[in-house]
Scaffold this active site. Structure first.
Site, PDB file in Angstrom:
ATOM      1  N   ASP A  21      42.234  59.760  26.492  1.00  0.00           N
ATOM      2  CA  ASP A  21      43.014  59.847  25.255  1.00  0.00           C
ATOM      3  C   ASP A  21      44.356  60.535  25.506  1.00  0.00           C
ATOM      4  OD1 ASP A  21      43.374  59.292  22.493  1.00  0.00           O
ATOM      5  OD2 ASP A  21      42.818  61.340  21.951  1.00  0.00           O
TER       6      ASP A  21
ATOM      7  N   TYR B 193      52.098  58.793  12.008  1.00  0.00           N
ATOM      8  CA  TYR B 193      52.567  59.772  12.989  1.00  0.00           C
ATOM      9  C   TYR B 193      53.786  59.215  13.703  1.00  0.00           C
ATOM     10  CZ  TYR B 193      52.533  62.310  17.480  1.00  0.00           C
ATOM     11  OH  TYR B 193      52.877  63.033  18.595  1.00  0.00           O
TER      12      TYR B 193
ATOM     13  N   ARG C 294      43.420  45.839  19.594  1.00  0.00           N
ATOM     14  CA  ARG C 294      42.947  47.038  18.918  1.00  0.00           C
ATOM     15  C   ARG C 294      43.285  46.993  17.434  1.00  0.00           C
ATOM     16  NH1 ARG C 294      44.841  53.363  18.975  1.00  0.00           N
ATOM     17  NH2 ARG C 294      42.770  54.293  19.002  1.00  0.00           N
TER      18      ARG C 294
ATOM     19  N   HIS D  70      41.378  54.806  28.265  1.00  0.00           N
ATOM     20  CA  HIS D  70      42.103  55.046  27.014  1.00  0.00           C
ATOM     21  C   HIS D  70      43.239  56.037  27.216  1.00  0.00           C
ATOM     22  CE1 HIS D  70      41.868  54.714  22.495  1.00  0.00           C
ATOM     23  NE2 HIS D  70      42.761  55.697  22.645  1.00  0.00           N
TER      24      HIS D  70
ATOM     25  N   HIS E  93      47.918  56.337  26.437  1.00  0.00           N
ATOM     26  CA  HIS E  93      49.059  55.755  25.741  1.00  0.00           C
ATOM     27  C   HIS E  93      50.361  56.084  26.473  1.00  0.00           C
ATOM     28  CE1 HIS E  93      46.314  55.280  22.342  1.00  0.00           C
ATOM     29  NE2 HIS E  93      46.040  56.569  22.431  1.00  0.00           N
TER      30      HIS E  93
END
Length: 276
Positions: free
Chosen positions: A232, A31, A107, A15, A17
């Site tokens: 994350d 956001y 997702r 996980h 990004h």
């Protein structure tokens, strides 16, 4: 993937990004990033921490335009996989194109009161196509709503991955009814849970305390073969609380047994995310 894969040093972050400020942003986003994150920066984090592979998850603020993520995967297709965001009317050819680009799932980022998708209606045919591809469906939603979100997916026989320990109410922790429901889904053998982003379940200290209570319950009800680790990174909206190395250290502290850690980050992740 055999148990021999564990011995090869396979270690997978499931996980993270990548994004850039200049990209088209989704309407109604919660956001907007004020900085850029490139795939080269991510690969450097993987290398520094001794991670063999990584999974890029499409950020919700970029919506269903997965092009930046696909370009990133193309930089290291043997090391990276992707989880896309798609619209309910996406056709089979578009799904196949995503698969060819390294995508292995979709997702639904549903936190913050987002309306729940109609999995039994508008999404039903698309979900069937996704299931035929062998993909997973990743869910990010507060624990209280997990029964409503997961039940229709499990009825369809989908592989479901739940983000960030299930996003419990910090005041309830492991007594959150949604978390207790999540534990009950272990019997289905269709649900995986990411041991990621402790801080999204009560801040730095509160989240760590919850994780310590949640880990033995998750291990008991789902087993390490249904648990995953994710950094994350870059920890959007929580950048000051942690960094990549700290995220891994917290996982090591939480899962103290080396065999469990190697199974979670090796064989379990390799099978689910299609790493050879």
């Amino acid at each position: 993937m055999s148990t021999a894969a564990i011995a090869t040093g396979l270690r997978i972050d499931t996980h993270a990004h990548v994004f850039a400020r200049g990209l088209p942003m989704a309407d109604g986003r919660r956001y907007t990033p004020a900085y850029d994150i490139t795939v080269d920066e991510y690969l450097a984090r993987l290398d520094a921490q001794g991670m063999s592979h990584g999974v890029l998850v499409q950020p919700s603020f970029l919506g269903s335009d997965n092009s930046y993520m696909l370009q990133a995967i193309a930089r290291a297709p043997d090391r990276l996989r992707g989880i896309a965001m798609v619209e309910s009317d996406i056709d089979e050819q578009a799904l196949l194109a995503l698969q060819q680009g390294g995508v292995v799932g979709v997702r639904f980022n549903l936190v913050g009161g987002a309306p729940l998708p109609d999995f039994k209606g508008a999404w039903r045919d698309t979900l069937r196509h996704i299931a035929q591809l062998g993909w997973q469906v990743e869910i990010h939603r507060e624990a209280v709503d997990l029964p409503r979100v997961l039940e229709p997916l499990l009825e369809l026989g989908m592989k479901v991955v739940v983000d960030h320990f299930g996003r419990v109410d910090p005041g309830l922790g492991v007594d959150d009814p949604g978390f207790r429901y999540l534990l009950s889904t272990g019997a289905s053998r269709l649900v995986w849970v990411k041991l990621s982003a402790q801080y999204r379940n009560g801040g730095s200290e509160g989240g760590a305390r919850f994780a310590r209570q949640a880990w033995p319950l998750l291990r008991q009800h789902l087993g390490p073969e249904r648990l995953l680790w994710g950094s994350d990174w870059p920890h959007t909206q929580h950048e000051s609380m942690t960094d990549y190395a700290d995220s891994w250290r917290r996982f090591e502290d939480l899962v103290s047994d080396e065999q469990d850690r190697r199974l979670i980050t090796g064989q379990t992740a390799a099978q689910l995310f299609d790493f050879a």
